[in-house]
Design a protein around this motif. Structure first.
Motif, short mmCIF file in Angstrom:
data_model
loop_
_atom_site.label_atom_id
_atom_site.label_comp_id
_atom_site.label_asym_id
_atom_site.label_seq_id
_atom_site.Cartn_x
_atom_site.Cartn_y
_atom_site.Cartn_z
N ARG A 1 21.52 4.33 35.89
CA ARG A 1 21.57 2.89 36.18
C ARG A 1 22.83 2.54 36.99
NH1 ARG A 1 20.74 1.47 31.45
NH2 ARG A 1 22.88 1.21 30.73
N ALA B 1 22.55 3.92 40.54
CA ALA B 1 21.66 3.07 41.34
C ALA B 1 22.38 1.82 41.82
CB ALA B 1 20.43 2.69 40.52
N THR C 1 16.34 2.26 40.35
CA THR C 1 16.57 3.05 39.14
C THR C 1 15.38 3.94 38.78
OG1 THR C 1 15.82 1.16 37.81
CG2 THR C 1 18.20 1.41 38.13
N LYS D 1 20.53 7.70 30.99
CA LYS D 1 19.98 6.45 31.53
C LYS D 1 21.09 5.55 32.05
CE LYS D 1 16.28 4.48 29.48
NZ LYS D 1 15.43 3.94 28.40
#
Length: 226
Positions: A49, A52, A59, A45
């Motif tokens: 993130r 992005a 995201t 994750k």
């Protein structure tokens, strides 16, 4: 007097081909399914993130983020989230026995010798610290990780900027003139030299040398710290 040695990996302690012909293709092939399967884990994750943010993507668009990471692999980008996800994927490969990291024997011999002499050894590579540790733990020469006192990666800064080496010097708390940096890339050595480091250019193909701007050696065997 050399009080610490900082070494690059790719092209210096190890063949460039192992990274470009084994590790990079392995990560590229495994990345889509790995990200999809682990998208909700904290580590992945965080990678998505940061990807992005850098690429100005949403995201929630996992497939677009996967494609961006694949594009960065194809472009050989030295971007922290890419290096992080590659390290996670490579760990699976190392632990499953899909490959072992290549090491030049002369590098293994000298690293062990310097360690026995009590000289602290450090790594500075564009690969993530996690990937560096895996590389030396699962090398063809066995577990070499205990030889090293610390690791630096792109979170310290770009390898072709003097400020990165200044940061390393501050972290080691050793005068820059007492630190030796080893690399196969002249621009990295230029930056280290600008920060006050001693340098050695490991260039295994001596036919490429014309006017070496740094101490130039074809292997670790030729490096005399005295």
């Amino acid at each position: 007097m050399i009080k610490a040695i900082v070494t690059d990996i790719e092209g210096t302690t190890s063949a460039i081909d192992f990274v470009h012909k084994t590790l990079f293709p392995y990560a590229a092939a495994k990345l889509p399914d790995f990200v999809r399967a682990n998208a909700n884990t904290p580590a992945v994750k965080a990678v998505l993130r940061e990807t992005a943010q850098i690429a100005n993507l949403d995201t929630s668009h996992t497939e677009a983020l996967i494609q961006q990471l694949l594009d960065w692999i194809a472009e050989d980008k030295k971007i922290t989230p890419l290096k992080t996800i590659q390290g996670l994927i490579w760990e699976d490969g190392y632990r499953q026995g899909d490959y072992q990291a290549h090491m030049y024997q002369d590098a293994v011999t000298k690293l062990k010798e310097w360690h026995q002499q009590g000289i602290p050894l450090y790594v500075y590579s564009s690969g993530s610290i996690h990937a560096q540790k895996l590389f030396f733990e699962f090398s063809e020469a066995g577990n070499l990780l205990p030889l090293f006192s610390g690791h630096f990666d792109t979170t310290t800064g770009p390898k072709k900027e003097a400020a990165s080496y200044q940061a390393i010097q501050q972290a080691l708390n050793i005068p820059a003139t007492d630190i030796l940096f080893l690399s196969d890339i002249v621009e990295e050595l230029d930056a280290a030299s600008a920060a006050g480091f001693q340098t050695a250019w490991i260039q295994r193909d001596q036919s490429l040398i014309q006017k070496p701007p740094h101490q130039c050696l074809e292997s670790f065997s030729n490096l005399d710290l005295s």
